[in-house]
Design an enzyme around this catalytic site. Structure first.
Site, PDB file in Angstrom:
ATOM      1  N   THR A  14      -3.849  -2.869  -1.509  1.00  0.00           N
ATOM      2  CA  THR A  14      -4.307  -2.338  -0.261  1.00  0.00           C
ATOM      3  C   THR A  14      -5.559  -2.682   0.110  1.00  0.00           C
ATOM      4  O   THR A  14      -6.517  -2.978  -0.737  1.00  0.00           O
ATOM      5  CB  THR A  14      -4.139  -0.657  -0.345  1.00  0.00           C
ATOM      6  OG1 THR A  14      -4.460   0.018   0.744  1.00  0.00           O
ATOM      7  CG2 THR A  14      -5.005  -0.167  -1.449  1.00  0.00           C
ATOM      8  N   ILE A  15      -5.854  -2.741   1.449  1.00  0.00           N
ATOM      9  CA  ILE A  15      -7.253  -2.900   1.791  1.00  0.00           C
ATOM     10  C   ILE A  15      -7.921  -1.619   2.354  1.00  0.00           C
ATOM     11  O   ILE A  15      -8.968  -1.446   2.540  1.00  0.00           O
ATOM     12  CB  ILE A  15      -7.391  -4.055   2.929  1.00  0.00           C
ATOM     13  CG1 ILE A  15      -6.624  -3.460   4.174  1.00  0.00           C
ATOM     14  CG2 ILE A  15      -7.022  -5.159   2.509  1.00  0.00           C
ATOM     15  CD1 ILE A  15      -6.759  -4.309   5.552  1.00  0.00           C
ATOM     16  N   ASP A  16      -6.826  -0.605   2.298  1.00  0.00           N
ATOM     17  CA  ASP A  16      -7.492   0.794   2.533  1.00  0.00           C
ATOM     18  C   ASP A  16      -7.786   1.861   1.678  1.00  0.00           C
ATOM     19  O   ASP A  16      -8.497   2.992   1.963  1.00  0.00           O
ATOM     20  CB  ASP A  16      -6.295   1.548   3.360  1.00  0.00           C
ATOM     21  CG  ASP A  16      -5.822   0.632   4.696  1.00  0.00           C
ATOM     22  OD1 ASP A  16      -6.504   0.215   5.233  1.00  0.00           O
ATOM     23  OD2 ASP A  16      -4.649   0.720   4.921  1.00  0.00           O
ATOM     24  N   GLY A  26       0.624  -1.373   0.160  1.00  0.00           N
ATOM     25  CA  GLY A  26       0.008   0.027   0.013  1.00  0.00           C
ATOM     26  C   GLY A  26       0.697   1.335   0.015  1.00  0.00           C
ATOM     27  O   GLY A  26       2.033   1.323  -0.424  1.00  0.00           O
ATOM     28  N   THR A  46       4.269   1.229   1.513  1.00  0.00           N
ATOM     29  CA  THR A  46       5.124   0.499   0.829  1.00  0.00           C
ATOM     30  C   THR A  46       5.799   1.038  -0.320  1.00  0.00           C
ATOM     31  O   THR A  46       6.794   1.150  -0.625  1.00  0.00           O
ATOM     32  CB  THR A  46       4.493  -0.993   0.533  1.00  0.00           C
ATOM     33  OG1 THR A  46       3.944  -1.650   1.946  1.00  0.00           O
ATOM     34  CG2 THR A  46       5.630  -1.670  -0.038  1.00  0.00           C
TER      35      THR A  46
END
Length: 91
Positions: free
Chosen positions: A77-79, A48, A51
């Site tokens: 990403t999960i965000d 993400g 990173t």
């Protein structure tokens, strides 16, 4: 980690990471040292926003040294916090 057949067999059924990733902040200089010592000339980074920032620092450090190393990033990403993309793995 050796990714041999017996190690990765049904790896998708395990939660978390088997590669030992972390949210630690290893200095880009130390990562660059390891890349040079191991003769790595291409690095793929998956992650993400944080990173991506880390990958940029690694790329900057390798360029500062005049060492050729391609740093490729794959957004994941999960965000949903990576600028310029609408979708990625995990979101």
């Amino acid at each position: 980690v050796l990714l041999e057949d017996r190690f990765v067999y049904e790896i998708q059924r395990q939660g978390g990471t088997v590669l030992g990733s972390s949210r630690g902040t290893i200095p880009a200089t130390e990562i660059a040292d390891a890349l040079v010592e191991n003769g790595i000339t291409m690095l793929f980074v998956v992650g993400g926003d944080g990173t991506m920032k880390g990958a940029s620092k690694i790329d900057d450090e390798m360029a500062r040294r005049g060492t050729k190393c391609a740093v490729a990033v794959v957004p994941k990403t999960i965000d949903n916090d990576i600028p310029l993309i609408d979708f990625s793995f995990g979101f």
